[in-house]
Motif scaffolding. Structure first.
Motif, PDB file in Angstrom:
ATOM      1  N   ILE A  47      58.260  35.491  48.488  1.00  0.00           N
ATOM      2  CA  ILE A  47      58.339  33.898  47.132  1.00  0.00           C
ATOM      3  C   ILE A  47      59.163  33.273  47.939  1.00  0.00           C
ATOM      4  CG2 ILE A  47      59.045  33.650  45.223  1.00  0.00           C
ATOM      5  CD1 ILE A  47      58.179  35.836  43.725  1.00  0.00           C
ATOM      6  N   LYS A  48      58.653  32.157  48.433  1.00  0.00           N
ATOM      7  CA  LYS A  48      59.875  30.814  49.017  1.00  0.00           C
ATOM      8  C   LYS A  48      60.858  30.685  48.302  1.00  0.00           C
ATOM      9  CE  LYS A  48      59.669  27.297  52.533  1.00  0.00           C
ATOM     10  NZ  LYS A  48      59.770  26.247  52.276  1.00  0.00           N
ATOM     11  N   GLU A  49      60.223  29.583  46.819  1.00  0.00           N
ATOM     12  CA  GLU A  49      60.941  28.973  45.997  1.00  0.00           C
ATOM     13  C   GLU A  49      60.214  28.630  44.947  1.00  0.00           C
ATOM     14  OE1 GLU A  49      61.826  25.801  48.907  1.00  0.00           O
ATOM     15  OE2 GLU A  49      61.270  24.543  46.891  1.00  0.00           O
ATOM     16  N   LEU A  50      60.560  29.069  42.916  1.00  0.00           N
ATOM     17  CA  LEU A  50      60.339  28.909  42.147  1.00  0.00           C
ATOM     18  C   LEU A  50      60.815  27.832  41.737  1.00  0.00           C
ATOM     19  CD1 LEU A  50      59.932  32.230  42.581  1.00  0.00           C
ATOM     20  CD2 LEU A  50      59.718  32.034  40.114  1.00  0.00           C
TER      21      LEU A  50
ATOM     22  N   ASP B  22      65.135  27.496  35.755  1.00  0.00           N
ATOM     23  CA  ASP B  22      63.836  26.693  36.503  1.00  0.00           C
ATOM     24  C   ASP B  22      64.217  26.835  37.443  1.00  0.00           C
ATOM     25  OD1 ASP B  22      62.462  24.451  37.321  1.00  0.00           O
ATOM     26  OD2 ASP B  22      64.366  23.127  37.454  1.00  0.00           O
ATOM     27  N   THR B  23      65.212  26.657  39.017  1.00  0.00           N
ATOM     28  CA  THR B  23      64.785  27.188  39.933  1.00  0.00           C
ATOM     29  C   THR B  23      65.235  28.252  40.718  1.00  0.00           C
ATOM     30  OG1 THR B  23      64.869  24.548  40.827  1.00  0.00           O
ATOM     31  CG2 THR B  23      65.456  26.146  42.823  1.00  0.00           C
ATOM     32  N   ILE B  24      64.304  29.268  41.561  1.00  0.00           N
ATOM     33  CA  ILE B  24      64.555  30.710  41.944  1.00  0.00           C
ATOM     34  C   ILE B  24      64.599  30.262  43.446  1.00  0.00           C
ATOM     35  CG2 ILE B  24      64.112  32.614  42.260  1.00  0.00           C
ATOM     36  CD1 ILE B  24      63.382  33.326  38.853  1.00  0.00           C
ATOM     37  N   ILE B  25      65.260  31.244  44.200  1.00  0.00           N
ATOM     38  CA  ILE B  25      65.246  30.827  45.445  1.00  0.00           C
ATOM     39  C   ILE B  25      65.241  32.091  46.338  1.00  0.00           C
ATOM     40  CG2 ILE B  25      65.218  29.638  47.894  1.00  0.00           C
ATOM     41  CD1 ILE B  25      65.672  26.699  46.329  1.00  0.00           C
ATOM     42  N   PRO B  26      64.595  33.200  46.814  1.00  0.00           N
ATOM     43  CA  PRO B  26      64.949  34.336  47.604  1.00  0.00           C
ATOM     44  C   PRO B  26      65.350  34.154  48.838  1.00  0.00           C
ATOM     45  CG  PRO B  26      62.823  34.550  46.109  1.00  0.00           C
ATOM     46  CD  PRO B  26      63.189  33.326  46.290  1.00  0.00           C
ATOM     47  N   ILE B  47      62.820  40.551  43.460  1.00  0.00           N
ATOM     48  CA  ILE B  47      62.342  40.172  42.306  1.00  0.00           C
ATOM     49  C   ILE B  47      61.731  41.146  41.930  1.00  0.00           C
ATOM     50  CG2 ILE B  47      60.268  38.600  41.495  1.00  0.00           C
ATOM     51  CD1 ILE B  47      61.557  36.750  43.177  1.00  0.00           C
ATOM     52  N   LEU B  50      57.451  38.937  37.346  1.00  0.00           N
ATOM     53  CA  LEU B  50      57.391  37.484  36.800  1.00  0.00           C
ATOM     54  C   LEU B  50      56.594  37.726  35.818  1.00  0.00           C
ATOM     55  CD1 LEU B  50      58.519  36.472  39.283  1.00  0.00           C
ATOM     56  CD2 LEU B  50      57.651  34.329  39.277  1.00  0.00           C
TER      57      LEU B  50
END
Lengths: 65, 65
Positions: A47-50, B22-26, B47, B50
């Motif tokens: 996963i890069k971004e949500l 809103d935003t998630i960045i691993p 993560i 989801l």
């Protein structure tokens, strides 16, 4: 409904992989996806971004060693 | 709005970490979160799952080596 579209980065372009995804489960180097229509895909990526308000999830493939 | 609540697993219990994300960045071993109110958190975790239709994102901490 609050599902999201899942894209995979390919040479800096976002390519649509699966629409209206509800469930995402990362496991080791793979990501399992399932959408609201029951379609399922597994992809070797991370996963890069949500961006949930935009209904957008971006994956990226691992660089080849 | 289609943001989600982010939970962290703690001894098989889901503890709420941040609402309406809103935003998630691993990145590496950390996950950056930002919600619709502009609140930001970074947590050392990965993560786990989801479930977007349920507005639910579950993280898990790394096992201590």
């Amino acid at each position: 409904m609050c599902e999201a579209n899942v894209y995979v980065m390919n040479k800096n372009v976002e390519e649509l992989l699966l629409e209206r995804v509800d469930t995402i489960i990362p496991k080791d180097r793979e990501i399992y996806l399932e959408n609201i229509f029951g379609e399922r895909k597994t992809i070797e990526a991370r996963i890069k971004e949500l961006h949930l308000v935009d209904h957008k999830i971006i994956l990226e493939r691992f660089e080849k060693g």
